[in-house]
Motif scaffolding. Sequence first.
Motif, PDB file in Angstrom:
ATOM      1  N   PHE A 154     112.661 -68.401  37.942  1.00 47.83           N
ATOM      2  CA  PHE A 154     111.808 -67.215  37.913  1.00 47.83           C
ATOM      3  C   PHE A 154     111.090 -67.125  36.581  1.00 47.83           C
ATOM      4  O   PHE A 154     111.668 -67.387  35.525  1.00 47.83           O
ATOM      5  N   LEU A 155     109.800 -66.738  36.625  1.00 54.24           N
ATOM      6  CA  LEU A 155     109.035 -66.498  35.406  1.00 54.24           C
ATOM      7  C   LEU A 155     108.311 -65.172  35.510  1.00 54.24           C
ATOM      8  O   LEU A 155     107.606 -64.910  36.489  1.00 54.24           O
ATOM      9  N   VAL A 156     108.472 -64.317  34.510  1.00 54.77           N
ATOM     10  CA  VAL A 156     107.608 -63.158  34.326  1.00 54.77           C
ATOM     11  C   VAL A 156     106.874 -63.339  33.008  1.00 54.77           C
ATOM     12  O   VAL A 156     107.475 -63.676  31.976  1.00 54.77           O
ATOM     13  N   HIS A 157     105.553 -63.147  33.045  1.00 55.90           N
ATOM     14  CA  HIS A 157     104.696 -63.284  31.863  1.00 55.90           C
ATOM     15  C   HIS A 157     103.826 -62.035  31.828  1.00 55.90           C
ATOM     16  O   HIS A 157     103.017 -61.815  32.740  1.00 55.90           O
ATOM     17  N   ASP A 158     104.008 -61.191  30.807  1.00 58.87           N
ATOM     18  CA  ASP A 158     103.346 -59.890  30.853  1.00 58.87           C
ATOM     19  C   ASP A 158     103.068 -59.374  29.451  1.00 58.87           C
ATOM     20  O   ASP A 158     103.479 -59.974  28.453  1.00 58.87           O
ATOM     21  N   ALA A 159     102.378 -58.241  29.404  1.00 57.13           N
ATOM     22  CA  ALA A 159     102.102 -57.591  28.125  1.00 57.13           C
ATOM     23  C   ALA A 159     103.405 -57.219  27.430  1.00 57.13           C
ATOM     24  O   ALA A 159     104.341 -56.729  28.059  1.00 57.13           O
ATOM     25  N   HIS A 160     103.465 -57.458  26.141  1.00 53.03           N
ATOM     26  CA  HIS A 160     104.670 -57.137  25.377  1.00 53.03           C
ATOM     27  C   HIS A 160     104.802 -55.622  25.238  1.00 53.03           C
ATOM     28  O   HIS A 160     103.808 -54.929  24.964  1.00 53.03           O
ATOM     29  N   PRO A 161     105.996 -55.067  25.435  1.00 48.62           N
ATOM     30  CA  PRO A 161     106.151 -53.618  25.300  1.00 48.62           C
ATOM     31  C   PRO A 161     105.738 -53.073  23.934  1.00 48.62           C
ATOM     32  O   PRO A 161     105.270 -51.935  23.837  1.00 48.62           O
ATOM     33  N   THR A 162     105.881 -53.868  22.881  1.00 49.07           N
ATOM     34  CA  THR A 162     105.438 -53.403  21.558  1.00 49.07           C
ATOM     35  C   THR A 162     103.932 -53.215  21.522  1.00 49.07           C
ATOM     36  O   THR A 162     103.425 -52.213  21.010  1.00 49.07           O
ATOM     37  N   MET A 163     103.201 -54.193  22.067  1.00 50.24           N
ATOM     38  CA  MET A 163     101.747 -54.063  22.132  1.00 50.24           C
ATOM     39  C   MET A 163     101.350 -52.841  22.951  1.00 50.24           C
ATOM     40  O   MET A 163     100.453 -52.078  22.579  1.00 50.24           O
ATOM     41  N   SER A 164     102.051 -52.626  24.064  1.00 53.71           N
ATOM     42  CA  SER A 164     101.710 -51.503  24.941  1.00 53.71           C
ATOM     43  C   SER A 164     101.989 -50.158  24.295  1.00 53.71           C
ATOM     44  O   SER A 164     101.417 -49.136  24.705  1.00 53.71           O
ATOM     45  N   ALA A 165     102.858 -50.140  23.273  1.00 60.74           N
ATOM     46  CA  ALA A 165     103.187 -48.891  22.587  1.00 60.74           C
ATOM     47  C   ALA A 165     102.229 -48.566  21.449  1.00 60.74           C
ATOM     48  O   ALA A 165     102.311 -47.487  20.854  1.00 60.74           O
ATOM     49  N   LEU A 166     101.313 -49.479  21.128  1.00 64.86           N
ATOM     50  CA  LEU A 166     100.365 -49.240  20.041  1.00 64.86           C
ATOM     51  C   LEU A 166      99.294 -48.238  20.470  1.00 64.86           C
ATOM     52  O   LEU A 166      98.959 -48.118  21.649  1.00 64.86           O
ATOM     53  N   GLN A 167      98.748 -47.525  19.499  1.00 63.45           N
ATOM     54  CA  GLN A 167      97.587 -46.680  19.766  1.00 63.45           C
ATOM     55  C   GLN A 167      96.422 -47.597  20.143  1.00 63.45           C
ATOM     56  O   GLN A 167      95.933 -48.371  19.317  1.00 63.45           O
ATOM     57  N   TYR A 168      95.995 -47.494  21.392  1.00 61.54           N
ATOM     58  CA  TYR A 168      95.052 -48.485  21.913  1.00 61.54           C
ATOM     59  C   TYR A 168      93.584 -48.148  21.616  1.00 61.54           C
ATOM     60  O   TYR A 168      92.699 -48.951  21.923  1.00 61.54           O
ATOM     61  N   ASP A 169      93.313 -46.978  21.022  1.00 62.22           N
ATOM     62  CA  ASP A 169      91.924 -46.609  20.773  1.00 62.22           C
ATOM     63  C   ASP A 169      91.543 -46.673  19.295  1.00 62.22           C
ATOM     64  O   ASP A 169      90.480 -46.205  18.897  1.00 62.22           O
ATOM     65  N   ARG A 170      92.381 -47.286  18.472  1.00 65.51           N
ATOM     66  CA  ARG A 170      92.065 -47.405  17.037  1.00 65.51           C
ATOM     67  C   ARG A 170      91.084 -48.556  16.829  1.00 65.51           C
ATOM     68  O   ARG A 170      91.233 -49.631  17.408  1.00 65.51           O
ATOM     69  N   ASP A 171      90.119 -48.343  15.956  1.00 70.85           N
ATOM     70  CA  ASP A 171      89.155 -49.397  15.643  1.00 70.85           C
ATOM     71  C   ASP A 171      89.172 -49.759  14.160  1.00 70.85           C
ATOM     72  O   ASP A 171      88.243 -50.373  13.645  1.00 70.85           O
ATOM     73  N   ASP A 172      90.290 -49.375  13.453  1.00 65.80           N
ATOM     74  CA  ASP A 172      90.374 -49.662  12.016  1.00 65.80           C
ATOM     75  C   ASP A 172      91.267 -50.861  11.707  1.00 65.80           C
ATOM     76  O   ASP A 172      91.557 -51.146  10.544  1.00 65.80           O
ATOM     77  N   GLY A 173      91.717 -51.577  12.756  1.00 67.17           N
ATOM     78  CA  GLY A 173      92.547 -52.755  12.550  1.00 67.17           C
ATOM     79  C   GLY A 173      94.005 -52.471  12.273  1.00 67.17           C
ATOM     80  O   GLY A 173      94.795 -53.407  12.100  1.00 67.17           O
ATOM     81  N   GLN A 174      94.398 -51.211  12.211  1.00 65.11           N
ATOM     82  CA  GLN A 174      95.789 -50.859  11.932  1.00 65.11           C
ATOM     83  C   GLN A 174      96.600 -50.878  13.231  1.00 65.11           C
ATOM     84  O   GLN A 174      96.118 -50.471  14.288  1.00 65.11           O
ATOM     85  N   LEU A 175      97.839 -51.361  13.126  1.00 68.50           N
ATOM     86  CA  LEU A 175      98.747 -51.370  14.266  1.00 68.50           C
ATOM     87  C   LEU A 175      99.698 -50.189  14.104  1.00 68.50           C
ATOM     88  O   LEU A 175     100.607 -50.223  13.269  1.00 68.50           O
TER      89      LEU A 175
END
Length: 272
Positions: A154-175
């Motif tokens: 079995f393989l699951v390949h998906d978005a990392h939960p850490t990435m998904s928890a980031l503020q996704y609308d920032r445009d200043d390069g900060q995580l």
Amino acid sequence: MDPVTTNMRNWDERVPDHVVAYDAEAFADDPQAVGVAVEAEVLGPHLPGGSLEGLDVVHLQCHIGTDTISLARRGARVVGTDLSGAAVATATRLAARAGLPKVSFVQTTNEDAPDVLGRQFDVVLTSVGVLTWLSDLRPWARAVARLLRPGGVFLVHDAHPTMSALQYDRDDGQLVLGEPYFSGGGPRRFDDGTTYASDSRMANAVTYQWTHDLGEVFGSVLAAGLRIEAFHEHRTIPWKALPSLVPSERGWELPPGSAECPLMFSLVARRA
């Protein structure tokens, strides 16, 4: 209307737009076009001869089937499943257009797939943007285990939960963490009205998504009786998930010299 039905109607409506956005008909027409490179690379060491050639594969949550077609072009006999009837109908048409008789598609939930398909497979695969649409990973993992033959992978390949928890609308390069990381708390409701692939407005605008941390992913797979063989974190993602990402040969990545975090993960497990 319950969240799953709401999501299904939204995904039904996305299909025509995604056929255009993915250039899916041109993909079907080109016999050399093959995606899912990461999946093939990660799976390779765990397959007989390092290849999908001649193996029976089920691709869960396959959407319009472009990755399913790619698996067939790598030599597998593939069944794709999806909750959306519109997606399954389009995937069936694209596979016929591609001239791939070893590919078929079935409309079903993940949980019902073992009974609906009525057989087992050498490989179960699900990838990219899939887990967030599932309310509970435990029945998902149990279904995967039932779909696998003894010794199957079995393989699951998906978005990392850490990435998904980031503020996704920032445009200043900060995580910056701004969304939930840990599982629980019920679904989040979105009313964007557009898909990630275009600016088209949809009548069925509402969707519901669930948060799943890595502990839940690992725990569900282990509780289903599968043995984890590999885990990888990846620096690239197939879509521009954050405004600061820049294009690369493998998709999108954080700019050189910036702060880093994993954008995708892949987990390989085997049935005893």
